[in-house]
Design a protein around this motif. Structure first.
Motif, short mmCIF file in Angstrom:
data_model
loop_
_atom_site.label_atom_id
_atom_site.label_comp_id
_atom_site.label_asym_id
_atom_site.label_seq_id
_atom_site.Cartn_x
_atom_site.Cartn_y
_atom_site.Cartn_z
N HIS A 64 0.84 -1.21 0.00
CA HIS A 64 0.00 0.00 0.00
C HIS A 64 0.87 1.25 0.00
O HIS A 64 1.35 1.67 1.06
CB HIS A 64 -0.92 -0.02 1.23
CG HIS A 64 -1.97 1.05 1.23
ND1 HIS A 64 -3.22 0.85 1.77
CD2 HIS A 64 -1.97 2.33 0.77
CE1 HIS A 64 -3.94 1.96 1.64
NE2 HIS A 64 -3.18 2.88 1.04
N HIS A 66 1.53 5.26 -2.22
CA HIS A 66 1.05 6.26 -3.17
C HIS A 66 2.27 6.97 -3.74
O HIS A 66 2.76 7.95 -3.16
CB HIS A 66 0.12 7.25 -2.48
CG HIS A 66 -1.11 6.62 -1.90
ND1 HIS A 66 -2.23 6.33 -2.65
CD2 HIS A 66 -1.39 6.17 -0.64
CE1 HIS A 66 -3.14 5.76 -1.89
NE2 HIS A 66 -2.65 5.64 -0.66
N LYS A 176 -8.49 -0.61 -6.59
CA LYS A 176 -8.72 -0.10 -5.22
C LYS A 176 -10.08 0.56 -5.18
O LYS A 176 -10.38 1.41 -6.02
CB LYS A 176 -7.63 0.93 -4.89
CG LYS A 176 -7.97 1.96 -3.82
CD LYS A 176 -7.52 1.55 -2.45
CE LYS A 176 -7.56 2.68 -1.43
NZ LYS A 176 -6.45 3.60 -1.52
N ASP A 307 1.02 2.78 3.42
CA ASP A 307 0.32 4.00 2.99
C ASP A 307 1.33 5.13 2.75
O ASP A 307 1.01 6.31 2.91
CB ASP A 307 -0.75 4.43 4.01
CG ASP A 307 -2.01 4.98 3.34
OD1 ASP A 307 -1.98 5.21 2.12
OD2 ASP A 307 -3.01 5.18 4.06
ZN ZN Z 1 -3.68 4.81 0.92
#
Ligand code: ZN
Length: 394
Positions: A64, A66, A176, A307
């Motif tokens: 996970h 970005h 997602k 994340d």
């Molecule tokens: Zn995320």
């Protein structure tokens, strides 16, 4: 390409750990792995890498991230950039991942199809980086979490199906969905139920037809339950997993990706993260810890996801997340499995995640035994990706 032989290392093969091991690598893949004392003849002529006192593991996998985001305090503000600029940021963040020993990442939402193109460029050798499993943009309801940062807005079961097809057409190999509210979007409660059950079923069914795993951003209980029942592959965050849901996740094999680093990055920096986000993260921190432990007790499988790109959560943070999962109650061995064998299974990448003959030579050498001290993971000694030793100047 000459062969390399890791001699006499402690080997964590993605599942278990063993002293006195050897691993032979050539042509970008693992040729042999086993007891050093029984190394094949080819090991003698290969370039020797001294593994004594060190541990060899599969390259770490972060399920996970970005890549379009650097981890600046204001996530929504950081998203307001052109696609070209986002691509440049992605390449820098990809290098940071590799430098940390992370040889595979799954991106769960960015600007347009940028990450799909970056994944292709790295796969074609145009830029250094980990293997990237791209999701393109995440799917969210109109006005839902992420609409102004990493997601596209889509409504209704038909709309969701069309969006999944468009993502796959753009190069996405993972889908997602944003099933509930979230921390980083203003004006939406964190546990708000977003997609309806029929929309979630449509997303999962369509993505699975294409062979793509589906990740659900899900914080509120009702949203988590709809996703698990629809056969989602992973619950991201999962702050309100209760006993009944944990039981269902266990029986279905659903992974929990707790992303502890995302919460810690926000809660730990109230001085510059927008107040609405700090307040929402504080609201769920304790329940997130309880839910994670409930999952451990209930036999739920975990996969590592940081994340990265969210506030104060820079790329290359998988080693930190592994430590954080352990601090919250997972054994060090299971925390390592979550970032290797488990993660590869979740991402449907059978070529990585374990050290076995025939697998890709994505390997990291560490100065000590991480099962005894996870902080060793903060300093990789050598990172190998598809048989190539990565160096900072690459
Ligand atoms: Zn995320």
């Amino acid at each position: 390409m000459t062969a390399s032989y890791f001699a006499g290392a402690t080997l964590f093969d993605g599942r278990s750990i063993r002293d006195g091991s050897g691993v032979l690598v050539s042509e970008g893949s693992i040729q042999w792995a086993g007891a050093h004392a029984r190394a094949p003849r080819e090991a003698r002529t290969a370039r020797a890498i001294d593994g004594r006192g060190r541990t060899l593991t599969p390259g770490l996998i972060d399920c996970h991230v970005h890549l379009c985001f650097d981890g600046s305090p204001d996530f929504v503000a950081e998203a307001q950039i052109s696609e070209a600029y986002a691509a440049v940021k992605c390449l820098g963040n990809a290098r940071r991942q590799l430098a940390a020993g992370v040889t595979t990442v799954r991106d769960l939402g960015g600007t347009g199809a940028v990450v799909c193109e970056v994944a292709r460029a790295i796969a074609e050798g145009r830029a250094p980086g980990p293997r990237v499993v791209a999701s393109g943009q995440a799917l969210t309801i109109t006005g839902g979490h992420g609409w102004n940062s990493f997601a596209r807005q889509v409504d209704g079961a038909v709309g969701v199906r069309v969006a999944v097809r468009e993502q796959v057409r753009s190069g996405a190999r993972s889908i997602k969905i944003v099933a509930t509210g979230g921390v980083l979007t203003p004006g939406i409660p964190v546990d708000f139920t977003a997609f309806s059950p029929d929309e979630i079923v449509a997303a999962v069914d369509e993505a699975h037809k294409w062979g793509a795993p589906v990740a659900a951003h899900a914080i509120g209980r009702a949203g988590i339950e709809s996703c698990v029942r629809a056969g989602i592959d992973s619950i991201e965050h999962g702050s309100q997993i209760d006993v009944a849901i944990a039981r269902e996740m266990r029986s279905r094999g659903t992974f929990h990706v707790p992303t502890i680093s995302a919460l810690e990055g926000i809660v730990g920096h109230p001085e510059d993260v927008p107040a609405f986000a700090v307040q929402k993260a504080q609201q769920i921190l304790e329940s997130a810890k309880v839910a994670f432990r409930r999952g451990i007790r209930g036999g739920v499988r975990h996969a590592c996801g940081t994340d990265a790109g969210t506030p104060h959560n820079p790329h290359g943070s998988a080693p930190l997340e592994i430590g954080r999962m352990s601090a919250w109650g997972l054994t060090p061995l299971k925390a390592l499995q979550s970032a290797t064998a488990n993660a590869a299974e979740l991402l449907r990448l059978p070529e990585v995640g374990t050290v076995e003959a025939g697998k890709a030579a994505d390997l990291v050498l560490w100065a000590g035994n991480p099962v005894e001290d996870l902080t060793i993971l903060h300093r990789p000694e050598m990172v190998m990706r598809a048989g190539q030793v990565w160096a900072a100047e690459d």
